[in-house]
Write a protein that holds these residues in place. Structure first.
Motif, PDB file in Angstrom:
ATOM      1  N   UNK A 144       0.838  -1.209   0.000  1.00  0.00           N
ATOM      2  CA  UNK A 144       0.000   0.000   0.000  1.00  0.00           C
ATOM      3  C   UNK A 144       0.865   1.248   0.000  1.00  0.00           C
ATOM      4  N   UNK A 145       1.924   1.233   0.809  1.00  0.00           N
ATOM      5  CA  UNK A 145       2.817   2.387   0.857  1.00  0.00           C
ATOM      6  C   UNK A 145       3.510   2.601  -0.481  1.00  0.00           C
ATOM      7  N   UNK A 146       3.962   1.524  -1.120  1.00  0.00           N
ATOM      8  CA  UNK A 146       4.657   1.659  -2.397  1.00  0.00           C
ATOM      9  C   UNK A 146       3.724   2.073  -3.528  1.00  0.00           C
ATOM     10  N   UNK A 147       2.487   1.594  -3.516  1.00  0.00           N
ATOM     11  CA  UNK A 147       1.542   1.999  -4.554  1.00  0.00           C
ATOM     12  C   UNK A 147       1.237   3.493  -4.463  1.00  0.00           C
ATOM     13  N   UNK A 148       1.050   3.996  -3.246  1.00  0.00           N
ATOM     14  CA  UNK A 148       0.821   5.437  -3.088  1.00  0.00           C
ATOM     15  C   UNK A 148       2.052   6.239  -3.478  1.00  0.00           C
ATOM     16  N   UNK A 149       3.231   5.736  -3.114  1.00  0.00           N
ATOM     17  CA  UNK A 149       4.460   6.437  -3.494  1.00  0.00           C
ATOM     18  C   UNK A 149       4.666   6.410  -5.004  1.00  0.00           C
ATOM     19  N   UNK A 150       4.302   5.302  -5.649  1.00  0.00           N
ATOM     20  CA  UNK A 150       4.439   5.228  -7.103  1.00  0.00           C
ATOM     21  C   UNK A 150       3.542   6.257  -7.781  1.00  0.00           C
ATOM     22  N   UNK A 151       2.354   6.435  -7.245  1.00  0.00           N
ATOM     23  CA  UNK A 151       1.469   7.468  -7.799  1.00  0.00           C
ATOM     24  C   UNK A 151       2.085   8.856  -7.637  1.00  0.00           C
ATOM     25  N   UNK A 152       2.631   9.138  -6.443  1.00  0.00           N
ATOM     26  CA  UNK A 152       3.254  10.446  -6.222  1.00  0.00           C
ATOM     27  C   UNK A 152       4.471  10.652  -7.113  1.00  0.00           C
ATOM     28  N   UNK A 153       5.224   9.579  -7.338  1.00  0.00           N
ATOM     29  CA  UNK A 153       6.383   9.713  -8.236  1.00  0.00           C
ATOM     30  C   UNK A 153       5.929  10.062  -9.653  1.00  0.00           C
ATOM     31  N   UNK A 190      10.851  -0.682 -10.199  1.00  0.00           N
ATOM     32  CA  UNK A 190      11.326  -2.075 -10.131  1.00  0.00           C
ATOM     33  C   UNK A 190      11.106  -2.734  -8.781  1.00  0.00           C
ATOM     34  N   UNK A 191      11.226  -1.958  -7.681  1.00  0.00           N
ATOM     35  CA  UNK A 191      11.103  -2.584  -6.357  1.00  0.00           C
ATOM     36  C   UNK A 191       9.707  -3.158  -6.154  1.00  0.00           C
ATOM     37  N   UNK A 192       8.677  -2.352  -6.422  1.00  0.00           N
ATOM     38  CA  UNK A 192       7.303  -2.807  -6.224  1.00  0.00           C
ATOM     39  C   UNK A 192       6.956  -3.943  -7.176  1.00  0.00           C
ATOM     40  N   UNK A 198       7.693 -11.604  -7.064  1.00  0.00           N
ATOM     41  CA  UNK A 198       8.219 -12.594  -6.105  1.00  0.00           C
ATOM     42  C   UNK A 198       7.095 -13.284  -5.349  1.00  0.00           C
ATOM     43  N   UNK A 199       6.035 -12.530  -5.042  1.00  0.00           N
ATOM     44  CA  UNK A 199       4.911 -13.110  -4.316  1.00  0.00           C
ATOM     45  C   UNK A 199       4.144 -14.124  -5.173  1.00  0.00           C
ATOM     46  N   UNK A 200       4.312 -14.051  -6.490  1.00  0.00           N
ATOM     47  CA  UNK A 200       3.680 -15.054  -7.338  1.00  0.00           C
ATOM     48  C   UNK A 200       4.296 -16.435  -7.157  1.00  0.00           C
TER      49      UNK A 200
END
Length: 382
Positions: A144-153, A190-192, A198-200
């Motif tokens: 959730x944190x990375x998805x919001x940060x990706x939007x801000x980026x 790339x991180x997200x 990896x979770x797949x």
């Protein structure tokens, strides 16, 4: 032009997500709504009904009524009731006339067996809480944190592109650099994306979730079979013949060999067992449906985030067999959609994108915001 540039700058600054004021850790839901409903019903129903049974037992006193001989005193009749309730043995005769006895002890322990049923129904949720919930909690917080940060980026990238375009003397050169950057995936996260990939290949969460539903289904079926057994063997016999000629009373001639007795609470136990059995049978398809959710992908959430530049987990066909940890995480992301602030923004942009006439040049949120920021006028038409 300065007015339009200022308006575009304000629009882009307002599109940024504010930093969350409080911690998201306390607001995360680690159970799906259907799982919470199952827990409430499967555990709460037997506890509620057994409390009614105990309340009736304490309020009415004796749970048995025996037809003592007329020459018995009040104390002797009370003794008969107590002795027959303690033994709960039905003395009868078979078709050939032989004496047979049948134990009715299951009726005495029936309220306590409902307590055991409630404990068994709670075990799958304890398994999930201590074996899977901590890892799921960490995954949800990070994603959730990375998805919001990706939007801000993405929004900050549009702001930077707008400044570069304003300072560029050659508009065509700017758009060539932009297209080249997209082809070479300079905008990717790339991180997200690698974390989700990896979770797949992980299966710990999905294994525990399936095991939880299988255990719950097993306990529901076992409870229903137990209630069927009670009905077939005991719950059609509210009257029985009791013998008190044991111990010191065995040689007493004035005591009859058999005394007829009737169970006062019999109809209450029948109603309780039918209620629990009927509800549990109806809940079995719900448990099966929860497990079958893992057989298909929830692509709605990820498809919205594909508007972010180079976030193409779906378009690159990286989603293979759905029975993995990523699918479980997607189900819980859907349940925690209120914590995912960027989803509502992207969902609105996606709706606007569908309503736009010229959609061939709008592939990502960067494209869309670029058009809104006023850069489209200088972009050469294909």
């Amino acid at each position: 032009m300065s007015l339009s540039h200022t308006a575009a700058e304000y629009m882009l600054s307002d599109a940024l997500l504010p930093d969350p004021g409080g911690s998201r850790a306390k607001g995360l839901r680690l159970e799906l709504p259907s799982d919470r409903l199952l827990k409430f019903v499967t555990v709460g129903l037997p506890l509620f009904l057994v409390s009614l049974a105990f309340a009736r037992e304490f309020s009415t006193g004796s749970q048995i009524s025996c037809f003592s001989p007329t020459n018995f005193t009040g104390k002797q009749s009370a003794y008969v009731d107590t002795a027959c309730w303690d033994s709960l043995l039905h003395h009868g005769f078979d078709t050939e006339g032989h004496a047979v006895t049948k134990s009715l002890w299951a009726l005495k322990v029936f309220p306590y067996s409902l307590l055991v049923v409630a404990v068994l129904m709670y075990l799958p949720y304890l398994l999930w809480r201590y074996a899977a919930a901590p890892a799921l909690h960490s995954d949800l917080l990070f994603i959730i944190d990375e998805l919001d940060k990706s939007y801000n980026r993405s929004v900050r990238l549009v702001q930077h592109m707008r400044k570069v375009q304003q300072a560029s003397a050659e508009p065509e050169r700017f758009w060539e650099e932009y297209e080249r950057a997209r082809r070479e995936r300079y905008f990717e996260f790339p991180l997200l994306e690698r974390y989700l990939t990896c979770k797949q290949h992980a299966h710990s969460l999905v294994f525990i979730y399936i095991l939880r539903n299988l255990l719950l289904l097993l306990f529901l079926a076992a409870t229903c079979l137990y209630l069927v057994f009670l009905h077939l063997n005991i719950f059609f016999q509210d009257e029985f013949s009791c013998s008190i000629k044991t111990g010191l009373l065995q040689e007493e001639p004035h005591i009859p060999p058999l005394i007829p007795c009737k169970l006062v609470f019999f109809s209450v136990f029948q109603l309780i067992s039918l209620s629990i059995g009927g509800v549990y049978v109806l809940l079995m398809p719900v448990v099966i449906y929860n497990a079958l959710q893992l057989c298909q992908w929830d692509k709605g959430l990820l498809s919205v985030y594909e508007m972010l530049p180079a976030f193409d987990l779906l378009s690159r066909k990286m989603l293979t067999c759905p029975v993995n940890d990523l699918n479980v995480i997607l189900l819980f992301l859907r349940a925690n959609i209120s914590e995912l602030t960027s989803f509502s923004r992207l969902n609105a942009v996606s709706a606007l994108r569908e309503a736009t006439a010229n959609k061939e040049d709008i592939d990502t949120v960067v494209d869309f915001m670029t058009l809104l920021a006023g850069l489209e006028t200088t972009k050469p038409k294909p």
